[in-house]
Design an enzyme around this catalytic site. Structure first.
Site, short mmCIF file in Angstrom:
data_model
loop_
_atom_site.label_atom_id
_atom_site.label_comp_id
_atom_site.label_asym_id
_atom_site.label_seq_id
_atom_site.Cartn_x
_atom_site.Cartn_y
_atom_site.Cartn_z
N HIS A 172 -4.40 27.26 -57.00
CA HIS A 172 -5.83 27.18 -57.27
C HIS A 172 -6.43 28.42 -56.62
O HIS A 172 -6.66 28.46 -55.41
CB HIS A 172 -6.40 25.90 -56.66
CG HIS A 172 -7.87 25.72 -56.87
ND1 HIS A 172 -8.41 24.52 -57.30
CD2 HIS A 172 -8.92 26.54 -56.71
CE1 HIS A 172 -9.72 24.63 -57.40
NE2 HIS A 172 -10.05 25.87 -57.02
N ASP A 303 -6.24 20.09 -66.67
CA ASP A 303 -6.74 19.75 -65.34
C ASP A 303 -7.43 18.39 -65.39
O ASP A 303 -8.50 18.19 -64.80
CB ASP A 303 -7.70 20.83 -64.82
CG ASP A 303 -8.04 20.65 -63.33
OD1 ASP A 303 -7.37 19.83 -62.68
OD2 ASP A 303 -8.98 21.32 -62.86
N HIS A 307 -12.36 10.44 -62.14
CA HIS A 307 -13.08 9.83 -61.02
C HIS A 307 -13.74 8.56 -61.54
O HIS A 307 -13.82 8.33 -62.75
CB HIS A 307 -14.13 10.78 -60.46
CG HIS A 307 -13.58 12.02 -59.84
ND1 HIS A 307 -12.93 12.03 -58.64
CD2 HIS A 307 -13.56 13.31 -60.29
CE1 HIS A 307 -12.54 13.26 -58.35
NE2 HIS A 307 -12.92 14.06 -59.33
#
Length: 421
Positions: A172, A303, A307
């Site tokens: 990242h 990616d 949530h």
């Protein structure tokens, strides 16, 4: 088990054929029908997609996603293999955890799991994890994704050691000090909204550093392999382009959300659009698309970062970053860019290209190849409906958008992992 799919087409062909699978492999095309017979309804058969960057949240964060929901979602999106990230609770930095995840996933009957393991213990960036043992346990790559590698010396050691093992280090690439508390792209939109910005320089500066580390190792004969995750800026892409011209052993991925959305989406203060690295400008998105066309970008990755709805309903300063849409990735890309990229190129970016990044065998539709395939309905239009998602994150920036190219059947190892309806 023997299974035959009839009434399907090969990519780029209008002729309908049949294909038979046996013992987890493609037995052959247009053979006498055997075993269970499924109708492909004129769809296009392709190798199942490979996802190099997904967050499945297990262990420890299963209120967001778990292996069953995440791998079912992947199969519904046409994926046969998924590399999950290690920023879980606890972190995936122990060989026993890697083995346990693989064994559990194997019993679910959805997409195949290849766990990534942490590059450093606890992803703290201070000491390398037991990389050799993690590889032996079945880790697919090493990464501290979810955190940035601030200690350049530790990253250098990790690249060197992983290279000696024939493994990829995925990063990242974002300078944490430049990113600071930025919650969206730094620019006119963040200024207008009064929100702290994350500058493009945060990504570019870290990409430049990591490429220099790689160059130094490569000059010494190291077999280090660097993969840069979710590139989001034109400047960072230019740095990768230059590094490849110099012969550096670097690859990179781009995500559909950075191609189809920009920071303008944040004007409604909706945290569904909050992601790391952030949505950038239209100029950045255009540059990334050009990178796909000219080969600077090696592959597509989602990616996928689920949530809970409650988390994403917080304000932009407090909500977590992440967009979950592994079930929409191909329809989204095919609808938006299929004509511009072409079906062959798009399929390559989601099948053979990830395999090349990892050094895995290229997928194929030939007899004897693994029976990991997807049937795609390239013509039928339907709205993206999060209520139908297999993922626990049943919300998306593209809800209600009319898309084409939906997966209708996914086989993994010759077994049905997803069948629409």
């Amino acid at each position: 088990m023997t299974l035959t799919i009839t009434n399907i087409k090969r990519p780029g062909s209008d002729r309908t054929e049949s294909v038979t699978f046996e013992h987890g492999l493609i037995k052959g095309w247009n053979l006498p029908q055997e075993g269970e017979v499924l109708d492909g309804h004129g769809g296009t058969l392709a190798p199942a997609f490979t996802e190099l960057h997904a967050h499945l949240r297990e262990p420890g964060q299963t209120e967001k996603e778990d292996l069953a929901s995440g791998l079912a979602a992947a199969a519904a999106g046409g994926y046969g293999t998924v590399v999950c990230m290690p920023n879980t609770a606890p972190v995936i930095d122990e060989p026993a955890t890697v083995r346990a995840l693989r064994e559990k996933a194997d019993g679910l009957g959805f997409a195949r799991l290849r766990p990534a393991a942490a590059l450093t213990r606890g992803q703290h960036g201070e000491a390398l994890a037991e990389l050799s043992y993690l590889k032996d346990a079945g880790a697919a790559m090493f990464t501290d994704d979810g955190r940035t590698n601030e200690n350049a010396r530790v990253l250098r050691l990790g690249l060197e050691y992983a290279g000696s093992l024939g493994m990829v280090v995925s990063v990242h690439a974002e300078d944490a000090s430049l990113r600071a508390d930025g919650v969206m792209n730094e620019g006119p939109v963040s200024e207008a909204l009064g929100l702290p910005g994350n500058p493009a320089a945060a990504e570019a500066a870290r990409v430049a550093r990591d490429l220099e580390i790689l160059a130094g190792l490569q000059a010494q004969g190291s077999a280090a392999r660097l993969h840069i995750q979710h590139l989001s800026t034109a400047r960072a892409l230019d740095l990768v382009r230059g590094a490849k011209a110099r012969g550096l052993n670097v690859t990179c991925e781009v995500c559909p959300h950075h191609l189809t959305l920009t920071d303008e989406a944040l004007r409604g203060f909706d945290a569904v659009y909050k992601v790391a690295p952030p949505l950038r400008t239209q100029a950045d998105a255009d540059a990334l698309l050009q990178g796909l066309k000219d080969g600077t970008v090696d592959c597509l990755a989602t990616d996928h970062a689920p949530h809970t709805r409650a988390e994403k309903e917080r304000n932009l300063l407090d909500a977590p970053s992440g967009i979950a849409y592994i079930e929409l990735a191909f329809p989204l890309m095919y609808t938006r860019f299929g004509a511009e990229l072409g079906l062959e190129k798009l399929l390559d970016l989601m099948t053979a290209a990830p395999a090349r990044v990892m050094g895995w065998p290229a997928p194929s539709l030939d007899a004897g190849a693994p029976a990991d395939v997807v049937v795609l309905d390239l013509d039928t239009e339907r709205e993206a409906n999060p209520a139908e998602f297999k993922s626990k994150a049943r919300f998306t920036p593209w809800a209600g958008e009319t898309l084409r190219g939906w997966p209708v059947l996914t086989l993994v190892g010759g077994q049905v992992a997803y069948q629409r309806g």
